[in-house]
Enzyme design. Sequence first.
Site, short mmCIF file in Angstrom:
data_model
loop_
_atom_site.label_atom_id
_atom_site.label_comp_id
_atom_site.label_asym_id
_atom_site.label_seq_id
_atom_site.Cartn_x
_atom_site.Cartn_y
_atom_site.Cartn_z
N SER A 42 0.80 -1.22 0.00
CA SER A 42 0.00 0.00 0.00
C SER A 42 0.84 1.27 0.00
CB SER A 42 -0.94 0.01 1.21
OG SER A 42 -0.22 0.14 2.41
N LYS A 117 0.78 4.60 6.96
CA LYS A 117 0.30 5.40 5.83
C LYS A 117 0.95 6.78 5.90
CE LYS A 117 -2.87 2.23 4.83
NZ LYS A 117 -2.77 1.34 3.63
#
Length: 276
Positions: A42, A117
């Site tokens: 990701s 993230k």
Amino acid sequence: MASEAKTGNPIIETIKTVVFALLIAGVFRTLFFQPFWIPSGSMKDTLLIGDFLFVNKMAYGYSYASCPSIKFGPIDVDAKDICGFLDGDNTRFWGAEPERGDIIVFRHPVNHSDFIKRLIGLPGDTVQITDGVVQINGTPVALEDAGSFDEIYESQGSMNSRPRCANGVVGEGSICVKPRQIETLPNGRSHSILNIGDQRSDDTGVFTVPEGQYFFMGDNRDNSTDSRYPQTVGGVGFVPYENLIGRADRVIFSSAGKSMLYFWTWRSDRFFKGLD
């Protein structure tokens, strides 16, 4: 005549050594740096599957999320059970505000898993994605084409995940291509992103980030379950300040194989690599 020094029971001494070592490791992991192994794609191409790093837990101070969860066989103790006295109302000691663009490990607000993230939206911001372009407070971020990110289409990491490709369905061992861009945030921080395009996540409504919470996105925009998705469908949603664990600044080690012990799969170009 010199007397011999008395020695304790060797089994007891071994147990004491192990206990002390575990206590020292626990304190180090709780207060300073937490090891983190990248399990998914990701955050490509900033972080690759198999990257190993230490998260700086001193960067934002300490909350309940600073305490590690314990999972060992039948033992499963959540961080809130250990540091529950720090839970609630964004409680932090020696807290410092994160900066837009920081790569952050945080505790998922619902399932309490650790995620990594990039911080995109600060409290009070509005965030919207239109045609794959992030707009912050109504202004699109600057984008610059930077070629492509090419990798082999194959099973990756311990999760055996396979990359998504912009060049359609490719066979095993073929080259998987993704367009690469340099994204510059309003504070001047720049980083690379991958964006296949024409995906459901390329267009969203307007998110207004609540006070004391943050909006996160993965750099691999079309392969990231992040704040664009609500927690009711397994997404991250908004992340409270108290859930921040620490900042990722540098890759320490990287392995392209299923295990870090497979030395022939080590990525020598990523040892001690700084992160943008």
